[in-house]
Design an enzyme around this catalytic site. Structure first.
Site, mmCIF file in Angstrom:
data_model
loop_
_atom_site.group_PDB
_atom_site.id
_atom_site.type_symbol
_atom_site.label_atom_id
_atom_site.label_comp_id
_atom_site.label_asym_id
_atom_site.label_seq_id
_atom_site.Cartn_x
_atom_site.Cartn_y
_atom_site.Cartn_z
ATOM 1 N N ARG A 12 1.161 -1.282 -0.595
ATOM 2 C CA ARG A 12 0.405 0.017 -0.396
ATOM 3 C C ARG A 12 0.730 1.590 -0.389
ATOM 4 O O ARG A 12 0.493 2.438 -0.470
ATOM 5 C CB ARG A 12 -0.509 0.075 1.440
ATOM 6 C CG ARG A 12 -2.090 1.297 1.197
ATOM 7 C CD ARG A 12 -2.944 0.869 2.977
ATOM 8 N NE ARG A 12 -3.353 -0.700 2.717
ATOM 9 C CZ ARG A 12 -4.632 -0.633 2.359
ATOM 10 N NH1 ARG A 12 -5.412 -0.235 1.531
ATOM 11 N NH2 ARG A 12 -5.130 -2.609 1.984
ATOM 12 N N THR A 13 1.261 1.140 0.156
ATOM 13 C CA THR A 13 2.796 2.771 1.015
ATOM 14 C C THR A 13 4.030 2.827 -0.203
ATOM 15 O O THR A 13 3.697 3.859 -0.267
ATOM 16 C CB THR A 13 3.399 2.593 2.191
ATOM 17 O OG1 THR A 13 2.769 2.154 3.662
ATOM 18 C CG2 THR A 13 3.857 3.218 2.781
ATOM 19 N N LYS A 68 22.543 -10.798 3.235
ATOM 20 C CA LYS A 68 23.725 -11.093 3.192
ATOM 21 C C LYS A 68 24.419 -10.617 4.623
ATOM 22 O O LYS A 68 25.733 -10.663 4.284
ATOM 23 C CB LYS A 68 23.882 -10.562 2.016
ATOM 24 C CG LYS A 68 24.158 -11.392 0.542
ATOM 25 C CD LYS A 68 24.340 -11.037 -0.256
ATOM 26 C CE LYS A 68 24.143 -11.386 -2.007
ATOM 27 N NZ LYS A 68 24.622 -10.530 -2.988
ATOM 28 N N ARG A 124 11.279 2.262 4.180
ATOM 29 C CA ARG A 124 10.889 1.724 4.929
ATOM 30 C C ARG A 124 11.212 -0.130 5.920
ATOM 31 O O ARG A 124 12.309 -0.231 4.894
ATOM 32 C CB ARG A 124 9.825 0.854 4.918
ATOM 33 C CG ARG A 124 8.096 0.622 5.642
ATOM 34 C CD ARG A 124 7.211 0.068 5.215
ATOM 35 N NE ARG A 124 6.131 -0.394 6.650
ATOM 36 C CZ ARG A 124 4.960 0.038 6.827
ATOM 37 N NH1 ARG A 124 4.514 1.010 6.056
ATOM 38 N NH2 ARG A 124 4.296 -0.564 7.713
ATOM 39 N N HIS A 174 5.427 7.338 11.480
ATOM 40 C CA HIS A 174 4.712 6.992 9.822
ATOM 41 C C HIS A 174 4.264 8.085 9.867
ATOM 42 O O HIS A 174 3.099 8.610 9.082
ATOM 43 C CB HIS A 174 3.760 6.066 9.751
ATOM 44 C CG HIS A 174 3.300 6.000 8.093
ATOM 45 N ND1 HIS A 174 3.746 5.791 7.444
ATOM 46 C CD2 HIS A 174 2.772 4.444 8.257
ATOM 47 C CE1 HIS A 174 3.912 5.432 6.203
ATOM 48 N NE2 HIS A 174 2.679 4.220 6.428
#
Ligand SMILES: [Zn+2]
Lengths: 151, 302
Positions: free
Chosen positions: B51-52, B80, B101, B129
């Site tokens: 969504r974001t 890694k 994010r 957020h």
């Protein structure tokens, strides 16, 4: 009697950490890693104190502490006083003081904080020096006395 | 705010918030502007959030910018064992701006200290957020014509819900009144109530979610998440109490709009969806314009 006691306990050069609350003695030993050094150390615990309940005292020969270490002591023993000894004389008394910012010496209690998952320094602003509340600069969560771990 | 990272909503002043909201309105009126032509945006989703990510990528494409990055950590070098610092150092060499994010709290603040280009926090664990908050503010501004003197009702998980906490902080610039509706176990935390007290902002707490919505200008619904409850029965009970139904909107104000950060589970009954006061789907669309405004202003292009 007095003289004899002094002879046993006095140090020629070094530091005497006084006014540690009795319950915090072993925390102070641990954060200063005193169990890993070879200097002469004497300590007493559950001594009577006029000011605050039972106290502990640590005498370390031939060792002076840096600001960073004094800040660590402040976090676990906020009433401690450091006496710097030279030639059996107290040449300086330093009251420990919790700084406004605590950098690199305490762990954030939040396991999901980036500071606990990346090789980096922790950083806190001190919201409350009495009850000890450290706000993490990164995750913004508050670490209190109960959850405090000093490196 | 040129070249300034957006990590937490408190990084933006009242004037900066208002500027973003006004810019978002400009972009909505005129959405295709080539302001990001020739620019590259790093889009680093260490944790997937379709969504974001789509909202940001739409905003970047509409501005004519190009995107490098990854949509989940498994396609990045983080698997890694590369540190966040090294990834940020690398990507900030290649890009003009980074949208990030991450599943760890505080990751965005740390990235902003390591990066040579601004960072936009698209969510760092349970912490912040801020672009969600700015799109919420734009939605409020757009539907009410102002951000000042509004009566904001917040419902559901007020304890752990980061969106309500950030919205509360941001709205505190605009003389709001708050009504908090939640079970006792999910009440607004004391630190936020102390903050409101210090700013002389009025708030009322309720545990009943019934006919108390007459005064509301904004009704902000949140999801009550199962994992917040140790007691399964308690969750089942609470889940069905804090549900908005169309019949509860009968005596509400005409200007009332219902917001929700989405996705919803059952906290807004589908019979509300056709009510003109339901605004949550348009709210999501506003996210694209708010993110265009944020990127353009951080890059100093507007
Ligand atoms: Zn932290």
């Amino acid at each position: 009697m007095m003289k004899k006691e002094l002879k046993v306990n006095a140090i020629k050069n070094g530091t005497v950490i006084d006014h540690i609350a009795a319950k915090n003695l072993f925390k102070v030993i641990s954060i200063l890693k005193l169990h890993k050094i070879s200097n002469q150390i004497t300590f007493g615990n559950n001594l009577e104190s006029h000011k605050h309940g039972n106290k502990a005292i640590i005498k370390i020969s031939d060792l002076l502490f840096e600001k960073n270490e004094i800040d660590k002591i402040a976090l676990v023993a906020p009433n401690a006083v450091l006496n710097v000894i030279k030639n059996y004389e107290v040449v300086e008394k330093k009251k420990v003081n919790i700084p406004d910012e605590v950098i690199g010496i305490a762990k954030c209690f939040n396991p999901n904080c980036i500071t606990n998952n990346e090789s980096m320094q922790t950083r806190f602003s001190v919201l409350d020096k009495q009850k000890l509340a450290l706000k993490c600069h990164y995750c913004e969560k508050i670490t209190d006395e109960e959850h405090l771990y000093v490196f | 705010m040129k070249n300034k990272s957006l990590v937490s909503i408190s990084d933006f002043s009242k004037d900066e918030i208002l500027r973003i909201v006004e810019l978002a309105a400009d972009f909505e009126a005129n959405p295709n502007q080539d302001l990001l032509a020739g620019k590259i945006v790093g889009s680093l989703f260490f944790e997937p959030s379709t969504r974001t990510r789509l909202s940001f990528e739409t905003a970047i494409q509409r501005l004519g910018g190009r995107i490098i990055g990854f949509s989940d950590a498994s396609s990045s070098s983080a698997t890694k064992g590369e540190s966040l610092k090294d990834t940020i150092k690398m990507v900030s060499n290649y890009s003009d701006l980074i949208v990030m994010r991450h599943h760890r709290e505080g990751a965005a603040r740390y990235a902003s200290e390591q990066s040579s280009v601004p960072i936009i926090n698209a969510g760092d664990g349970a912490n912040q957020h801020p672009t969600q908050t700015l799109l919420d503010l734009y939605s409020i501004y757009k539907t009410q014509g102002t951000l000042e003197n509004l009566n904001v009702f917040m419902v559901g998980d007020l304890k752990y819900g980061r969106t309500v906490h950030s919205l509360l902080m941001a709205m505190s610039h605009f003389n709001p009144t708050f009504n908090f509706i939640s079970p006792n176990s999910l009440k607004m935390p004391t630190e936020y109530k102390m903050f409101l007290d210090s700013k002389n902002i009025k708030y009322y707490e309720h545990t009943e979610f019934t006919d108390i919505l007459e005064a509301a200008d904004i009704l902000y619904m949140t999801r009550v998440q199962r994992e917040r409850f140790s007691d399964h029965l308690e969750y089942e009970k609470v889940k069905n109490v804090y549900v908005l139904r169309n019949s509860m909107l009968n005596n509400t104000k005409n200007n009332l709009r219902i917001l929700h950060p989405l996705p919803r589970v059952n906290e807004i009954h589908t019979d509300v969806d056709d009510n003109p006061k339901a605004y949550y789907f348009e709210q999501a669309k506003n996210g694209v314009f708010a993110r265009m405004a944020i990127m353009a202003s951080i890059l100093g292009l507007k």
